[in-house]
Design an enzyme around this catalytic site. Structure first.
Site, PDB file in Angstrom:
ATOM      1  N   HIS A 139       0.837  -1.209   0.000  1.00 32.29           N
ATOM      2  CA  HIS A 139       0.000   0.000   0.000  1.00 32.29           C
ATOM      3  C   HIS A 139       0.869   1.255   0.000  1.00 32.29           C
ATOM      4  O   HIS A 139       0.613   2.196  -0.770  1.00 32.29           O
ATOM      5  CB  HIS A 139      -0.909  -0.016   1.232  1.00 32.29           C
ATOM      6  CG  HIS A 139      -1.690   1.237   1.436  1.00 32.29           C
ATOM      7  ND1 HIS A 139      -2.991   1.412   1.005  1.00 32.29           N
ATOM      8  CD2 HIS A 139      -1.351   2.415   2.050  1.00 32.29           C
ATOM      9  CE1 HIS A 139      -3.406   2.618   1.327  1.00 32.29           C
ATOM     10  NE2 HIS A 139      -2.444   3.249   1.972  1.00 32.29           N
ATOM     11  N   GLU A 140       1.892   1.275   0.843  1.00 34.51           N
ATOM     12  CA  GLU A 140       2.769   2.449   0.909  1.00 34.51           C
ATOM     13  C   GLU A 140       3.580   2.597  -0.377  1.00 34.51           C
ATOM     14  O   GLU A 140       3.809   3.715  -0.856  1.00 34.51           O
ATOM     15  CB  GLU A 140       3.699   2.350   2.115  1.00 34.51           C
ATOM     16  CG  GLU A 140       2.990   2.280   3.464  1.00 34.51           C
ATOM     17  CD  GLU A 140       2.007   3.423   3.669  1.00 34.51           C
ATOM     18  OE1 GLU A 140       2.216   4.513   3.124  1.00 34.51           O
ATOM     19  OE2 GLU A 140       1.002   3.204   4.378  1.00 34.51           O
ATOM     20  N   GLU A 208      -6.255   7.075  -1.032  1.00 31.36           N
ATOM     21  CA  GLU A 208      -6.218   5.866  -0.220  1.00 31.36           C
ATOM     22  C   GLU A 208      -6.865   4.697  -0.958  1.00 31.36           C
ATOM     23  O   GLU A 208      -6.355   3.573  -0.935  1.00 31.36           O
ATOM     24  CB  GLU A 208      -6.893   6.104   1.128  1.00 31.36           C
ATOM     25  CG  GLU A 208      -6.133   7.041   2.046  1.00 31.36           C
ATOM     26  CD  GLU A 208      -4.711   6.604   2.311  1.00 31.36           C
ATOM     27  OE1 GLU A 208      -4.476   5.382   2.469  1.00 31.36           O
ATOM     28  OE2 GLU A 208      -3.823   7.473   2.342  1.00 31.36           O
TER      29      GLU A 208
END
Length: 290
Positions: A139-140, A208
């Site tokens: 995700h990062e 996100e």
């Protein structure tokens, strides 16, 4: 990995930067009108601040979290996992940092893909299993891949300056309670801060979702990230409130924000965890049937 450009995210980033730039011009114009410093002086000061934030924001973010860069000798599994994910995502390997805190979280920072850092907390490492941690790291890395970390850093600059004036502008009034330019500047700064915050909030929520989808593409396991979000949310309730307050300023960059109460949810820079998990579960079904 079949990575596809998220044009929705890119369009939102471009539109947000355009609106913030317009707001920036108005803000500078009002400051020049209110104070007798001259356009050049104010531009030099704001330009200096913006360059400092661009080149040093990653170090400031890490320092504010108490995170330090760690070597492969200290965290070999974390480095190996990151290197493997970077190969899958076609990214240069970022620096890895670890923060000693009970708050289970992670964030990415840096001005571009070649100057990025991914930080995790010891609370996160203790909370997640290997597959869940892989989902969070992916995700990062998706944030780095999408280049939205740099945009968020630049976008937050105007908000930071406006908030600084709102908070400390009264000092420039001295003992003169009727100093109109100062109080007008504070009022204008408050409006600028609110508008910039709302723009950043809208962009942050969409990014996100995009990073969640990117993590699923990198790992091929949307369920792993969904499970990680459940684990982090459950653990967050057991973290001392003092620790949560100390780190809430990094909310826009965290994988799950620190928030509480109605106002906290309303002002959140992230979509709800439930909504993100639902989308990941749907994506998992789509990938299974593809």
């Amino acid at each position: 990995m079949q990575w596809t450009t998220d044009w929705g995210l890119r369009g939102r980033m471009a539109f947000t930067m355009f609106l913030l730039f317009a707001l920036y011009i108005v803000f500078v114009g009002i400051l020049v009108t209110m104070f007798d410093a001259g356009m050049m002086t104010i531009l030099v000061l704001l330009g200096g601040f913006s360059l400092a934030q661009y080149f040093f924001s990653d170090k400031l973010a890490l320092r504010s979290m108490g995170a330090r860069e760690v070597s492969a000798d200290e965290y070999p599994e974390l480095h190996r996992m990151t290197e493997r994910l970077c190969q899958q995502a076609d990214l240069p390997k970022p620096k890895i940092a670890v923060a000693e805190t009970q708050v289970p979280n992670a964030f990415a920072t840096g001005r571009n893909q070649k100057n990025a850092t991914v930080a995790v907390t010891t609370g996160l490492l203790r909370t997640l299993d290997e597959e869940e941690l892989e989902g969070v790291m992916a995700h990062e890395l998706a944030h780095v891949k999408n280049r939205d970390v740099m945009v968020m850093t630049i976008a937050s600059f105007l908000s930071t300056i406006a908030f600084f004036i709102v908070r400390w502008g009264w000092l420039f009034a001295g003992n003169d309670r009727n100093a109109p330019p100062v109080w007008v500047a504070i009022a204008v700064s408050l409006v600028v801060w609110i508008i910039s915050f709302l723009l950043i909030r809208a962009l942050s929520r969409y990014r996100e979702y995009s990073a969640d989808r990117g993590a699923a593409l990198i790992t091929g396991k949307p369920g792993a990230l969904a499970s990680a979000l459940v684990s982090i949310s459950g653990r967050m309730d057991r973290v001392p409130k003092e620790d949560l307050r100390e780190e809430a300023e990094m909310n826009a960059f965290f994988i799950i924000p620190i928030r509480s109460g109605f106002i906290g949810k309303l002002a959140s820079t992230h979509p709800s965890t439930e909504s993100r998990i639902e989308r990941l579960r749907q994506l998992e079904k789509e990938m299974e049937t593809a």
